[in-house]
Design a protein around this motif. Sequence first.
Motif, PDB file in Angstrom:
ATOM      1  N   LEU A 128       0.818  -1.207   0.000  1.00  0.00           N
ATOM      2  CA  LEU A 128       0.000   0.000   0.000  1.00  0.00           C
ATOM      3  C   LEU A 128       0.855   1.262   0.000  1.00  0.00           C
ATOM      4  N   GLY A 129       1.965   1.242   0.755  1.00  0.00           N
ATOM      5  CA  GLY A 129       2.817   2.425   0.811  1.00  0.00           C
ATOM      6  C   GLY A 129       3.447   2.749  -0.530  1.00  0.00           C
ATOM      7  N   VAL A 130       4.018   1.736  -1.182  1.00  0.00           N
ATOM      8  CA  VAL A 130       4.663   1.963  -2.478  1.00  0.00           C
ATOM      9  C   VAL A 130       3.631   2.324  -3.541  1.00  0.00           C
ATOM     10  N   LEU A 131       2.506   1.618  -3.544  1.00  0.00           N
ATOM     11  CA  LEU A 131       1.459   1.909  -4.525  1.00  0.00           C
ATOM     12  C   LEU A 131       0.935   3.333  -4.360  1.00  0.00           C
ATOM     13  N   SER A 132       0.671   3.727  -3.132  1.00  0.00           N
ATOM     14  CA  SER A 132       0.145   5.069  -2.880  1.00  0.00           C
ATOM     15  C   SER A 132       1.169   6.134  -3.247  1.00  0.00           C
ATOM     16  N   ALA A 133       2.452   5.881  -2.950  1.00  0.00           N
ATOM     17  CA  ALA A 133       3.498   6.839  -3.281  1.00  0.00           C
ATOM     18  C   ALA A 133       3.671   6.979  -4.789  1.00  0.00           C
ATOM     19  N   ALA A 134       3.396   5.904  -5.525  1.00  0.00           N
ATOM     20  CA  ALA A 134       3.510   5.962  -6.980  1.00  0.00           C
ATOM     21  C   ALA A 134       2.310   6.644  -7.612  1.00  0.00           C
ATOM     22  N   VAL A 135       1.130   6.430  -7.047  1.00  0.00           N
ATOM     23  CA  VAL A 135      -0.095   6.958  -7.648  1.00  0.00           C
ATOM     24  C   VAL A 135      -0.355   8.399  -7.239  1.00  0.00           C
ATOM     25  N   SER A 136      -0.258   8.693  -5.956  1.00  0.00           N
ATOM     26  CA  SER A 136      -0.726   9.984  -5.446  1.00  0.00           C
ATOM     27  C   SER A 136       0.054  11.177  -5.979  1.00  0.00           C
ATOM     28  N   PRO A 137       1.398  11.203  -5.891  1.00  0.00           N
ATOM     29  CA  PRO A 137       2.096  12.400  -6.365  1.00  0.00           C
ATOM     30  C   PRO A 137       2.229  12.492  -7.886  1.00  0.00           C
ATOM     31  N   HIS A 138       2.188  11.357  -8.589  1.00  0.00           N
ATOM     32  CA  HIS A 138       2.579  11.350  -9.992  1.00  0.00           C
ATOM     33  C   HIS A 138       1.425  11.109 -10.964  1.00  0.00           C
TER      34      HIS A 138
END
Length: 277
Positions: A128-138
Amino acid sequence: MKSSNPVLGRLPAPHPVTHDPSSAARILRKDHDNTYDAGSGRPAQVTGEAMTMDDVVVRSAMTLGTVVLTAVLSWILLPVDDMQLGRSYGIAGGAALMAFAASLTQTLRSRPSPALILGYAAFEGLFLGVLSAAVSPHIAPGVAVQAVLGTMAVFAGVLIAYKAGWIRVTRRFSGFLIAAGLGYLLLTASNLLFSALSDGEGLGFRSGGLGIASGLVGVALATVFLALHFKQVEDGIAHGAPRSESWLAAFGLTLTLVWLYVEILNLLTLVHEEDVF
């Protein structure tokens, strides 16, 4: 029929027995050591303490806390930029596979394993952390925070509605919902398979207007599964389930909330990309 949620797949007998240890084999687990005696057909006596709501709350806090802590650490320690989205999705996919393996192993076990459940929570948090970091800012800025708030709001709303008696979970309703959940799981798996074999669009259930409609169905199913989970925990306590089963209850709750978060995150991302509003 078993649910993908290991807690929801084992509803108890319809007639409640308040804190009667001899009836614990009716709930949560058919293959537990305290099961029906093969010779007499009667439930064997349960030894040890019975599960309480405090047990469920404490175990759920530990499991969900592990998910949140691991997600935050992965967000901070595994930064993502536009040139490394593929690597980030690879890490998220690997963590998801490990979480799936841990959850499947726990589901097939005869007893809850705290270490296995917390290990599942750690891998799920990494995913969830990596997925959210990839989706949310970019891809869709801000959707991760919106998805977290949405998940918390849905959880609180369903809990209040269930405790107020606005939601009634019956056996017929449970069976229908489990069948719908299984159908949705098969549809999602088919879409992923066709995505891997084609140009990435799959069957179209994760993009465009059809993707938004599918996302709404997913959020609705995960939301109602929360009510099923509350019912299962309530029945487990009423029937005097063994205290160790509180880990299974925490595991089931974590599975449902993670599913809900991922569905909300996907839906918000699609809405952002389509610029619906």
